[in-house]
Design an enzyme around this catalytic site. Structure first.
Site, mmCIF file in Angstrom:
data_model
loop_
_atom_site.group_PDB
_atom_site.id
_atom_site.type_symbol
_atom_site.label_atom_id
_atom_site.label_comp_id
_atom_site.label_asym_id
_atom_site.label_seq_id
_atom_site.Cartn_x
_atom_site.Cartn_y
_atom_site.Cartn_z
ATOM 1 N N HIS A 103 3.805 2.023 -0.766
ATOM 2 C CA HIS A 103 4.205 0.804 -0.066
ATOM 3 C C HIS A 103 5.706 0.827 0.211
ATOM 4 C CE1 HIS A 103 0.247 -0.565 -1.078
ATOM 5 N NE2 HIS A 103 0.508 -0.598 -2.362
ATOM 6 N N GLU A 120 4.367 -4.214 -7.004
ATOM 7 C CA GLU A 120 3.134 -4.721 -7.603
ATOM 8 C C GLU A 120 3.002 -4.275 -9.061
ATOM 9 O OE1 GLU A 120 -0.376 -2.999 -5.702
ATOM 10 O OE2 GLU A 120 0.761 -1.189 -5.262
ATOM 11 N N HIS A 178 0.790 6.209 -5.484
ATOM 12 C CA HIS A 178 -0.162 5.754 -6.502
ATOM 13 C C HIS A 178 -1.590 5.699 -5.963
ATOM 14 C CE1 HIS A 178 0.987 2.068 -4.303
ATOM 15 N NE2 HIS A 178 -0.256 1.677 -4.547
ATOM 16 N N ARG A 198 -1.195 5.130 3.847
ATOM 17 C CA ARG A 198 -2.196 5.986 3.206
ATOM 18 C C ARG A 198 -1.799 7.447 3.410
ATOM 19 N NH1 ARG A 198 -6.483 4.123 5.941
ATOM 20 N NH2 ARG A 198 -6.653 2.279 4.637
#
Length: 320
Positions: A103, A120, A178, A198
């Site tokens: 991200h 996150e 991740h 992605r």
């Protein structure tokens, strides 16, 4: 408009990697065998949460913020974010491995997508035997090494693959490569953003035989190529808030409840409770509210004195 502890209709998302544990473990009303996500609290465009309980049922979270910004968000959160709800709360069920992804940070996300970045954290709620997470690189890397391994389909060989168990916590700053592995149910707390780059999807195809889009070029300058320590240790002292993650975007504590406690908040920020185990009650102004595993509750900032009782493990989230 009188505010009270709010619950919202889950926003359920089918995913190629999803399963049925959101129903069997968390009692979510899924009808699909590939439900991967339950968005519990969201103001992402097109996916805005709607109140499920009490007199305000049917109203959207954005409507409530618009009419009661300081009372709902808190005085300091309103000063900082205006009428934007800055966080997104989810439960995820990974029947299969998720794609390897990254991200962007606030600066890059703002420039490219007019969005927040996506810092996150994960709390592992259920883990099959030998379930794993991918969290960053094994050793410091660089774009050339990363691209070479991506081209040769050996990317996994340079990424940190970590075996996990229930109660494990991982904090993923933007830029951390991740993936959630198969066999895990995760509670996720993140900035309000749906921006994901992605990198690799194990050459999977959907029901129509199509591969999902990759974002290799966009990801290149979003990735942190250094080895990062993402695992968070924390205490589990009963009937008090135990610090898990404290970052500029959110603070998350574990509250292991066994009995009854009084809560007195400042009014600077809303509080969100995610019940990850057990059952508990919240009593405010003589009214009782009952919660169970899988429930997510938004406590408006103006509701700053109340009591909790029961036997439960609760994630407590607010903005410092």
């Amino acid at each position: 408009m009188k505010l009270y502890p709010l619950q919202f209709e889950p926003i359920l998302k089918e995913r190629i990697w999803g399963g049925e544990k959101l129903k069997t473990i968390l009692n979510k009303p899924i009808t699909s065998k590939i439900t991967g996500e339950s968005w519990e609290l969201s103001t992402v465009e097109g996916d805005v949460s709607v109140v499920a309980n009490g007199d305000l049922a049917g109203k959207s979270l954005n409507e409530l913020i618009d009419s009661n910004p300081e009372e709902l968000l808190g005085t300091e959160v309103y000063k900082r974010f205006g009428k934007q709800f800055p966080l997104l709360f989810k439960y995820l069920d990974a029947r299969e491995d998720l794609s390897i992804q990254v991200h962007p940070n606030d600066e890059l996300a703002k420039k490219r997508h007019n969005s927040f970045g996506k810092t996150e954290m994960w709390y592992v709620m259920q883990a099959d035997t030998d379930s794993k997470l991918i969290v960053g690189f094994k050793e410091d890397s660089n774009p050339a090494e990363y691209l070479e391994n991506l081209k040769n389909k050996t990317l996994l060989s340079i990424l940190d693959n970590v075996k996990v168990e229930v109660g494990d916590v991982f904090f993923l700053e933007t830029g951390t490569v991740h993936a959630i592995g198969a066999g895990l149910v995760i509670a996720e707390i993140q900035q309000t953003s749906d921006i994901t780059y992605r990198l690799y999807d194990f050459d999977r195809v959907d029901a129509e035989g199509n591969q999902r889009e990759l974002h290799v070029d966009l990801a290149l300058d979003a990735i942190n190529y250094n080895k990062i320590d993402t695992y968070k240790k924390y205490k589990k002292e009963l009937n008090q808030s135990n610090s898990m993650v404290d970052c500029p975007y959110f603070t998350t504590n574990l509250l292991p409840l066994d009995g009854a406690i009084e809560v007195n908040k400042s009014g600077n920020s809303f509080t969100v409770y995610m019940c990850v185990e057990g059952e508990f009650e919240l009593k405010s102004e003589g009214v009782k509210f009952e919660y169970k595993k899988g429930d997510t509750i938004l406590i408006p900032a103006a509701l700053n004195i109340y009591a909790l009782s029961g036997k439960a493990s609760i994630l407590e989230i607010y903005i410092s």
